[in-house]
Design an enzyme around this catalytic site. Sequence first.
Site, PDB file in Angstrom:
ATOM      1  N   ASN A  39       0.888  -1.167   0.000  1.00  0.00           N
ATOM      2  CA  ASN A  39       0.000   0.000   0.000  1.00  0.00           C
ATOM      3  C   ASN A  39       0.923   1.213   0.000  1.00  0.00           C
ATOM      4  O   ASN A  39       1.518   1.536   1.018  1.00  0.00           O
ATOM      5  CB  ASN A  39      -0.898  -0.022   1.246  1.00  0.00           C
ATOM      6  CG  ASN A  39      -1.699   1.263   1.386  1.00  0.00           C
ATOM      7  OD1 ASN A  39      -1.745   2.095   0.469  1.00  0.00           O
ATOM      8  ND2 ASN A  39      -2.340   1.439   2.532  1.00  0.00           N
TER       9      ASN A  39
ATOM     10  N   LYS B 174       0.236   4.254  -0.272  1.00  0.00           N
ATOM     11  CA  LYS B 174      -0.335   5.472   0.349  1.00  0.00           C
ATOM     12  C   LYS B 174      -0.087   6.679  -0.563  1.00  0.00           C
ATOM     13  O   LYS B 174      -0.100   6.529  -1.778  1.00  0.00           O
ATOM     14  CB  LYS B 174       0.222   5.646   1.771  1.00  0.00           C
ATOM     15  CG  LYS B 174       0.066   4.355   2.601  1.00  0.00           C
ATOM     16  CD  LYS B 174       0.279   4.512   4.072  1.00  0.00           C
ATOM     17  CE  LYS B 174       0.060   3.171   4.753  1.00  0.00           C
ATOM     18  NZ  LYS B 174       0.179   3.234   6.202  1.00  0.00           N
TER      19      LYS B 174
ATOM     20  N   HIS C 254      -9.305   1.498   4.868  1.00  0.00           N
ATOM     21  CA  HIS C 254      -8.033   1.641   5.577  1.00  0.00           C
ATOM     22  C   HIS C 254      -8.216   2.594   6.763  1.00  0.00           C
ATOM     23  O   HIS C 254      -8.980   3.548   6.683  1.00  0.00           O
ATOM     24  CB  HIS C 254      -6.952   2.178   4.629  1.00  0.00           C
ATOM     25  CG  HIS C 254      -5.580   2.079   5.214  1.00  0.00           C
ATOM     26  ND1 HIS C 254      -5.096   3.007   6.102  1.00  0.00           N
ATOM     27  CD2 HIS C 254      -4.608   1.143   5.070  1.00  0.00           C
ATOM     28  CE1 HIS C 254      -3.878   2.644   6.474  1.00  0.00           C
ATOM     29  NE2 HIS C 254      -3.564   1.514   5.863  1.00  0.00           N
TER      30      HIS C 254
ATOM     31  N   GLU D 184      -6.509   4.905   7.832  1.00  0.00           N
ATOM     32  CA  GLU D 184      -6.237   6.325   7.540  1.00  0.00           C
ATOM     33  C   GLU D 184      -7.446   6.968   6.870  1.00  0.00           C
ATOM     34  O   GLU D 184      -7.717   8.152   7.085  1.00  0.00           O
ATOM     35  CB  GLU D 184      -4.967   6.438   6.666  1.00  0.00           C
ATOM     36  CG  GLU D 184      -3.720   6.168   7.498  1.00  0.00           C
ATOM     37  CD  GLU D 184      -2.573   5.539   6.732  1.00  0.00           C
ATOM     38  OE1 GLU D 184      -2.580   5.582   5.494  1.00  0.00           O
ATOM     39  OE2 GLU D 184      -1.660   4.993   7.387  1.00  0.00           O
TER      40      GLU D 184
ATOM     41  N   GLU E  45      -5.284  -4.792  10.435  1.00  0.00           N
ATOM     42  CA  GLU E  45      -4.250  -3.780  10.670  1.00  0.00           C
ATOM     43  C   GLU E  45      -4.513  -3.059  11.987  1.00  0.00           C
ATOM     44  O   GLU E  45      -5.344  -2.136  12.039  1.00  0.00           O
ATOM     45  CB  GLU E  45      -4.253  -2.753   9.533  1.00  0.00           C
ATOM     46  CG  GLU E  45      -3.937  -3.327   8.185  1.00  0.00           C
ATOM     47  CD  GLU E  45      -3.264  -2.298   7.277  1.00  0.00           C
ATOM     48  OE1 GLU E  45      -2.215  -2.624   6.721  1.00  0.00           O
ATOM     49  OE2 GLU E  45      -3.777  -1.170   7.145  1.00  0.00           O
TER      50      GLU E  45
ATOM     51  N   GLY F 289       2.789   2.343  10.725  1.00  0.00           N
ATOM     52  CA  GLY F 289       3.759   3.429  10.567  1.00  0.00           C
ATOM     53  C   GLY F 289       4.481   3.790  11.850  1.00  0.00           C
ATOM     54  O   GLY F 289       5.171   4.802  11.925  1.00  0.00           O
TER      55      GLY F 289
ATOM     56  N   SER G  38       3.573  -2.142  10.224  1.00  0.00           N
ATOM     57  CA  SER G  38       5.019  -2.243  10.434  1.00  0.00           C
ATOM     58  C   SER G  38       5.581  -3.620  10.096  1.00  0.00           C
ATOM     59  O   SER G  38       6.565  -4.059  10.699  1.00  0.00           O
ATOM     60  CB  SER G  38       5.404  -1.841  11.867  1.00  0.00           C
ATOM     61  OG  SER G  38       5.043  -0.490  12.111  1.00  0.00           O
TER      62      SER G  38
HETATM   63  P1  13P Z   1       3.258   0.359   7.603  1.00  0.00           P
HETATM   64  O1  13P Z   1       3.716  -0.941   7.007  1.00  0.00           O
HETATM   65  O2  13P Z   1       3.996   1.557   7.093  1.00  0.00           O
HETATM   66  O3  13P Z   1       3.144   0.308   9.093  1.00  0.00           O
HETATM   67  O4  13P Z   1       1.750   0.568   7.057  1.00  0.00           O
HETATM   68  C1  13P Z   1       0.860  -0.469   7.163  1.00  0.00           C
HETATM   69  C2  13P Z   1      -0.360  -0.113   6.412  1.00  0.00           C
HETATM   70  O5  13P Z   1      -1.094   0.785   6.790  1.00  0.00           O
HETATM   71  C3  13P Z   1      -0.638  -0.844   5.167  1.00  0.00           C
HETATM   72  O6  13P Z   1      -1.913  -0.556   4.704  1.00  0.00           O
END
Ligand code: 13P
Length: 256
Positions: A13, A15, A98, A100, A170, A176, A216
Amino acid sequence: MNKAVRKAVIAGNWKMNKTRPEAKELIEAIKPLVKDAGCEVICCVPFTNLETALEATKGSNVKVGAENCHFEKSGAFTGEISAEMLTEMGVEYVVLGHSERRQYFGETDETVNKRVRAALAAGLKPIVCVGEMLKDRENGITAELVAMQTKIALKDVTAEEMKNVIIAYEPVWAIGTGKTATAEQANEVCALIRSTLASLYGAEVAEATTIQYGGSMNAKNAEELLAQPDVDGGLIGGASLKAPDFATIVAAATNG
Ligand code: 13P
């Protein structure tokens, strides 16, 4: 994971990262490293990179996904992209719900469900994200919350349609942050999602559904996470932006 009934899926992903030339460069770097993968490999990229990614992945085993889509077919929804706009381009997957999107863009379990249904109706394969916040875990409601998110996201989704659905667990506190869930924590919640699916659709559908872990996941911890029986893959943020790290995770899924 149970390789007899389901295939591992590693999805990046990206982002809000990468311009078109950068996207092309990253896909070109990833392709040779994952060409013999024994798992499904997907890059979910910003809307502006979809065409570039589709072009660059042609003839390879790397699939392309979007990071969101709207639930309406068309209309006055400035700034939004419909599921059909994605399938028409040749996009196969879409990340939905997601954390976010939930946190910064007002997505709710109900709008996630509408998006999941719209995506499936248009022929897209949704990667549906669920996961608790730190306060939920501290309050001891992870199981209830994740089961609820899963049930609402899948409302009115049929058992037949579930063949095209991937669930991504997640935990928000692990995204992150560099704080990964332990392999046991990841497996526990993925197993819980599977039992929720069993209650909705029966054991056969539950056993056949791919459930990823995300948060992560990186080149160092992927092997242990992916070795868990109910963790069928990963949704990778930061580490998916580095071709060698992403390839190492793909290799871990292939071997695990
Ligand atoms: P990270 O791997 O950067 O923690 O992000 C995970 C994520 O949100 C994947 O959708």
